[in-house]
Design an enzyme around this catalytic site. Structure first.
Site, short mmCIF file in Angstrom:
data_model
loop_
_atom_site.label_atom_id
_atom_site.label_comp_id
_atom_site.label_asym_id
_atom_site.label_seq_id
_atom_site.Cartn_x
_atom_site.Cartn_y
_atom_site.Cartn_z
N ASP A 159 0.83 -1.20 0.00
CA ASP A 159 0.00 0.00 0.00
C ASP A 159 0.87 1.26 0.00
O ASP A 159 1.69 1.44 0.91
CB ASP A 159 -0.82 -0.02 1.31
CG ASP A 159 -2.28 0.27 1.08
OD1 ASP A 159 -2.62 0.69 -0.03
OD2 ASP A 159 -3.06 0.07 2.02
N ASP A 160 0.70 2.11 -1.02
CA ASP A 160 1.32 3.46 -1.01
C ASP A 160 2.85 3.44 -1.04
O ASP A 160 3.48 4.36 -0.51
CB ASP A 160 0.88 4.24 0.25
CG ASP A 160 -0.60 4.59 0.24
OD1 ASP A 160 -1.36 3.93 -0.48
OD2 ASP A 160 -1.00 5.52 0.95
N CYS A 170 -6.22 3.80 -3.74
CA CYS A 170 -6.21 2.34 -3.50
C CYS A 170 -7.23 1.53 -4.31
O CYS A 170 -6.86 0.68 -5.10
CB CYS A 170 -6.42 2.05 -2.02
SG CYS A 170 -5.27 2.92 -0.96
N HIS A 175 -9.22 -3.76 -2.19
CA HIS A 175 -9.54 -2.76 -1.17
C HIS A 175 -10.83 -3.24 -0.49
O HIS A 175 -11.80 -3.54 -1.17
CB HIS A 175 -9.76 -1.39 -1.81
CG HIS A 175 -9.86 -0.29 -0.80
ND1 HIS A 175 -8.75 0.35 -0.29
CD2 HIS A 175 -10.93 0.26 -0.18
CE1 HIS A 175 -9.15 1.25 0.59
NE2 HIS A 175 -10.46 1.22 0.68
N ASP A 188 0.25 -0.45 -5.05
CA ASP A 188 -0.94 0.03 -5.76
C ASP A 188 -0.75 1.42 -6.35
O ASP A 188 -1.43 1.80 -7.30
CB ASP A 188 -2.21 -0.06 -4.89
CG ASP A 188 -2.09 0.66 -3.56
OD1 ASP A 188 -1.02 1.21 -3.24
OD2 ASP A 188 -3.10 0.68 -2.80
N HIS A 189 0.18 2.21 -5.80
CA HIS A 189 0.56 3.53 -6.34
C HIS A 189 1.65 4.07 -5.44
O HIS A 189 2.06 3.39 -4.49
CB HIS A 189 -0.65 4.49 -6.37
CG HIS A 189 -1.47 4.45 -5.13
ND1 HIS A 189 -1.01 4.96 -3.94
CD2 HIS A 189 -2.68 3.90 -4.87
CE1 HIS A 189 -1.91 4.73 -2.99
NE2 HIS A 189 -2.93 4.08 -3.52
#
Length: 515
Positions: free
Chosen positions: A11-12, A50, A104, A300-301
């Site tokens: 995540d992130d 997300c 998510h 995810d990014h």
């Protein structure tokens, strides 16, 4: 063919890793994975938030096809009954398992992480996940707060643990179950950190003395940044420690010393993540599965750490859209490991081993939407066909071509097109490789809901393309009722030339020289 898949999604996580050339972050275990993998240096998410990003790469469709730009719709009901990557593996005889944050959670995956369509057994979520946003951060006054910057004593935490630790333990348990049962598996493991709050075991701060932490190279809002492109980082403003700073909306800025604290804690959270990945890969080795299991590692990014005066994701800049992406495929990215040979020895982030270089590195522009077809091809399954232009009624197709052809040509010129055209599943790439991302906005200027507008409030969509040479973005009128973008109505534009402006600070969209 017939290899197991270990799919790790974080995540992130922007590519602040040793294997991506970062000189501050200690990430020995992920670097070790990279040293056995082909590493993509230019991999991009399709939307920097997300749920839309995850639904996009898990279905192999872009956000305009999943019709998910927020958190509040389930694609099977709202768009089309699209097959997912784990569902495809399940239908091809794999046991599919989800641990931690893969889909998510919530409406966007039907409150079930898309079980039973995607997974063989109900997905696992750590029991301590529910305390993520509680007041668990001890302030200087000894009281507890819900802070952004939150190093903790794990023994004081509810349950004496943290979610990612529980996720690693469950993933290791499942690896051993699969080994005993001798079942082919697709195991997806989703880690929370470095997602906010930056809550991690406090000993990781030792790796990052504050005096070594710099500000972002461009901590100001660029002069020619269109206001529609700016994201006002409302989520971090809601944390107790940021709230206490009373920062003005929408541009801030945060005080320099607090910027350093955020950057320090983000790096510390990445090293904590690296430890979890190391323990997981070490267990894969222990189970004797590392010669029969491919490992994919991505996020995810990204997450802006003060660049452009911005924090968090929610934009089209590289800092928000670019992700790490690497594939370890035994016998392909490395010579096949012999009997009992260790591939992934656990490396302690505190003993600073030297950075390891990637086995192969590709500079090609690639997109997460290509994961579905890429993993299918690597596993020897039939690659899903390319989607027709409108594919709402097509259950199995993909909008991202497999990137396996790039594995071998880590460097060098674009491969010449095969003689006699090419099969449509691997649509011929044009000479220029492009990664597309997009981001919705409710208005031309920053609002309280600019970061995460609900579908009904979206009025503008920023479509962005990234090539080796430039990032080009147009912000166009968008109608949420029929999901249509009007490219005749451009509200603003951005053009950044990578060679002279690698940080994307000097927007030359209105410069006639580049007409």
């Amino acid at each position: 063919d017939g290899m197991n898949v270990l799919f790790i999604v974080v995540d992130d996580l922007r590519p602040v890793l040793g294997c991506y050339g970062d000189t501050i972050v200690k990430s020995p275990n992920i670097d070790q994975l990279a040293s056995q993998s082909v590493v993509f240096n230019n991999a991009y998410a399709q939307q920097a938030v997300c749920a839309p990003s995850r639904v996009s790469f898990l279905t192999g469709r872009r956000p305009d096809t999943t019709r998910l730009y927020d958190f509040y719709s389930y694609w099977r009901v709202h768009a089309g009954n699209y097959s997912t990557m784990p569902q495809y593996f399940k239908e091809n005889g794999y046991t599919t398992l989800s641990v931690g944050k893969v889909f998510h959670p919530g409406v966007s995956s039907n409150h079930s992480d898309d079980y039973p369509f995607s997974w063989s057994i109900p997905p696992f979520h750590p029991s301590t996940e529910k305390y993520e946003n509680d007041k668990t951060c001890r302030g200087k006054d000894g009281r507890l707060y819900a802070n952004l910057v939150c190093p903790v004593d794990v023994t004081e935490m509810p349950g004496g643990t943290l979610p990612d630790i529980q996720t690693t333990e469950e993933a290791i348990r499942l690896l051993n179950v699969m080994k005993t049962k001798k079942q082919r598996f697709f195991l997806a493991v989703g880690y929370h950190k470095p997602h906010i709050p930056l809550r991690y075991p406090q000993e990781f701060l030792k790796l990052y003395p504050l005096e070594n932490i710099t500000l972002a190279p461009d901590p100001w809002v660029p002069e020619k940044l269109p206001s529609v492109a700016y994201n006002p980082w409302t989520d971090i403003r809601q944390r107790d420690d940021v709230k206490a700073l009373n920062v003005s909306f929408p541009y801030g800025p945060l005080p320099d010393d607090f910027q350093r604290l955020i950057r320090q804690s983000y790096y510390a959270a990445v090293s904590y993540l690296d430890m979890q990945v190391g323990l997981l890969l070490n267990a894969l080795d222990d189970a004797g599965l590392s010669s029969s299991t491919m490992v994919v590692f991505t996020a995810d990014h990204g997450w802006s750490l003060g660049e452009h005066g911005e924090w968090a994701k929610y934009s089209n800049f590289d800092v928000a859209t670019r992700v790490p992406l690497m594939f370890y495929v035994p016998g392909m990215t490395t010579s096949s490991a012999g009997g009992g040979e260790r591939v992934f020895r656990y490396l302690d982030p505190f003993s600073h081993p030297l950075g390891l270089v990637p086995q192969g590195r590709s500079e090609k522009m690639v997109e997460l939407v290509s994961l579905f077809s890429t993993l299918a091809e690597l596993a020897g399954l039939q690659v899903p066909p390319a989607c027709p232009e409108t594919s709402l009624h097509v259950a199995l197709c993909t909008e991202g071509a497999s990137i396996v052809p790039y594995f071998k040509s880590s460097e060098g010129k674009v491969q010449k097109k095969k003689e006699g055209g090419c099969d449509d599943a691997n649509r011929c790439y044009s000479e220029e490789h492009v990664a597309f991302s997009q981001y919705p906005r409710p208005a031309d200027t920053p609002q309280w809901n600019s970061d995460k507008p609900k579908l009904k409030d979206i009025r503008i969509m920023g479509y962005s393309m990234r090539t080796v040479d430039y990032r080009y973005t147009v912000w166009v009128r968008f109608n949420p009722n029929n999901f249509s973008a009007d490219f005749g109505d451009v509200h603003a534009g951005e053009l950044y030339m990578m060679k002279s402006d690698p940080n994307q600070d000097y927007n030359i969209y209105n410069n006639t020289l580049h007409g």
